[in-house]
Motif scaffolding. Structure first.
Motif, short mmCIF file in Angstrom:
data_model
loop_
_atom_site.label_atom_id
_atom_site.label_comp_id
_atom_site.label_asym_id
_atom_site.label_seq_id
_atom_site.Cartn_x
_atom_site.Cartn_y
_atom_site.Cartn_z
N ASP A 48 6.80 -24.96 -17.56
CA ASP A 48 7.40 -26.15 -16.96
C ASP A 48 8.66 -26.56 -17.72
OD1 ASP A 48 5.22 -26.03 -15.33
OD2 ASP A 48 4.46 -28.05 -15.77
N GLN A 193 3.63 -24.44 -11.28
CA GLN A 193 4.80 -24.57 -12.14
C GLN A 193 5.61 -25.78 -11.66
OE1 GLN A 193 7.50 -21.24 -12.18
NE2 GLN A 193 8.58 -21.98 -14.00
N MET A 213 3.12 -33.06 -15.35
CA MET A 213 3.54 -31.70 -15.61
C MET A 213 2.69 -31.11 -16.73
SD MET A 213 7.69 -32.30 -15.31
CE MET A 213 8.18 -30.57 -15.44
N PRO A 216 5.78 -29.88 -20.39
CA PRO A 216 7.13 -29.40 -20.06
C PRO A 216 8.02 -29.28 -21.29
CG PRO A 216 6.92 -31.72 -19.51
CD PRO A 216 5.55 -31.25 -19.90
#
Length: 428
Positions: A48, A193, A213, A216
């Protein structure tokens, strides 16, 4: 794209599927921009990314290439139904969604992936049918996408890639609840992703990134200046009655090839348009109440040089990709530093040079300290050379058309004439 805007990294360095490589070559891309060189190694490895970069620096190509790579490297689940999308790309404005889709068509034409586009204002049934028939990648604005999702036109149980473009603008336009609604209904962060891009990676943007996420990696270009280096910025301090004579004088002296003039209200946009046309300058107005099809037609005419000056309110400051805008004029200073950055970001795109000229009059000069604090430096000021002040001809009369079977707009009682600041419009 100028050489100074490109890195030493070439696209040939990356291990890309042949259909993706072919699209890049046909688009004429050889060397990566700086944000592409930073983000692609991470994204192509399946991790990510939260990326910060100025507008017009190649963010769109970065996340499209990474998205195509992911979907081609991982065949879809055999149990997936046609109306189950594989990737979702969210944009804050209709214009940006349309531009992303246009770039995706160019870069992805050899991939065999089906693209969908959903945004408010037009083509409701056409967009709905396209999603019902099935797409791999859905690009659009949050409001229209949520509308179709709630109708079960498509679902997100097989989303493999999520992209959030211009995340800071999502907050500005009040979309953040809609974004969280969508993120909570797709596959979990560890199973997809995710890529997030923003002109500013503020605390609130990073909070969203870490919430939705999978660990990331943050990347940003070396230049931390929030305005483009190659945009020359200057400010004048006119009295209110001097603003129109000064603008006319600057347009005459500078001879810009294509320019945008930003104002704070639709009323001022219409007024300024009349002054420009009355003085022999071809101009059009782009504001929040212009229907979507007319907006797209106006922008196409502007790109085709059918008129010289686009007078715009802040609804047009983000998400527009208009090549070769040589000058941006802030006829009214904006009310925030972020709006200033995104207005002047319409020029100096893709490494080109540009000019941003602002007027700090009695009515708007009070916002200048906040703008300069936001951009991190003091804008150079210019004294007003009296020879610049043009004695203007009268403004052109507004063309009033009588609609079939009704009163002409623009008369007393017409809602479009009511005063007060414009209401913020959601673009989805």
């Amino acid at each position: 794209m100028t050489d100074t805007h490109l890195s030493d990294t070439t696209f040939s360095k990356f291990d890309l599927p042949e259909p993706v490589r072919q699209g890049i070559e046909e688009a004429g891309f050889t060397r990566c921009t700086h944000i592409q060189a930073l983000a692609l190694p991470i994204a192509l490895a399946g991790r990510d990314v939260a990326g910060q970069a100025q507008t017009g620096t190649g963010k769109t190509a970065a996340f499209l290439i990474a998205t195509f790579n992911r979907l081609l490297r991982h065949p879809p689940d055999p149990q997936r139904r046609p109306n189950q999308i594989r990737a979702l790309i969210l944009a804050p404005t209709r214009e940006l969604a349309i531009q992303i889709h246009k770039d995706a068509v160019l870069l992805g034409k050899h991939t065999g992936l089906k693209l969908g586009l959903a945004y408010g204002g037009t083509d409701y049934d056409k967009q709905r049918q396209q999603l019902a028939d099935g797409v791999d990648i859905l690009i659009g604005t949050p409001g229209r996408i949520i509308d179709y999702f709630k109708q079960k036109v498509f679902d997100m149980k097989h989303v493999e890639v999520m992209v959030l473009d211009e995340a800071d603008r999502m907050f500005d336009l009040g979309f953040i609840k809609d974004i969280r609604f969508l993120l909570r209904r797709m596959t979990p962060p560890a199973e997809r992703q995710s890529m997030l891009f923003s002109a500013t990676l503020s605390h609130r943007v990073m909070e969203l990134a870490f919430e939705h996420m999978n660990d990331p990696e943050k990347v940003q270009t070396e230049d931390e200046q929030v305005t483009a280096e190659r945009v020359r910025q200057v400010i004048y301090y006119p009295a209110n009655p001097e603003k129109i004579p000064l603008l006319l004088g600057l347009l005459k002296r500078l001879g810009p090839s294509r320019s945008m003039v930003f104002v704070n209200t639709k009323h001022m946009a219409d007024k300024l348009d009349a002054w420009l046309r009355g003085n022999g300058i071809k101009a059009r107005v782009l504001s929040g109440d212009v229907p979507q099809q007319k907006r797209q037609r106006l922008l196409k005419q502007f790109e085709d040089n059918e008129f010289d000056v686009l007078v715009a309110t802040d609804v047009a400051a983000r998400g527009l990709h208009i090549p070769d805008v040589s000058h941006v004029f802030n006829f009214d200073l904006p009310q925030s530093g972020e709006d200033y950055v995104h207005r002047i970001g319409r020029t100096g795109r893709a490494g080109a040079e540009g000019d941003a000229i602002s007027f700090a009059c009695e009515a708007s000069a009070f916002t200048l300290p906040e703008i300069e604090q936001y951009i991190g430096f003091k804008i150079d000021s210019e004294a007003i050379d009296r020879s610049l002040l043009v004695d203007p001809a009268p403004p052109a009369k507004r063309e009033v058309r009588q609609p079939p079977g009704g009163r002409a707009r623009g008369g007393r009682g017409d809602p479009s004439r009511r005063g007060g600041p414009p209401r913020r419009r959601r673009s989805g």
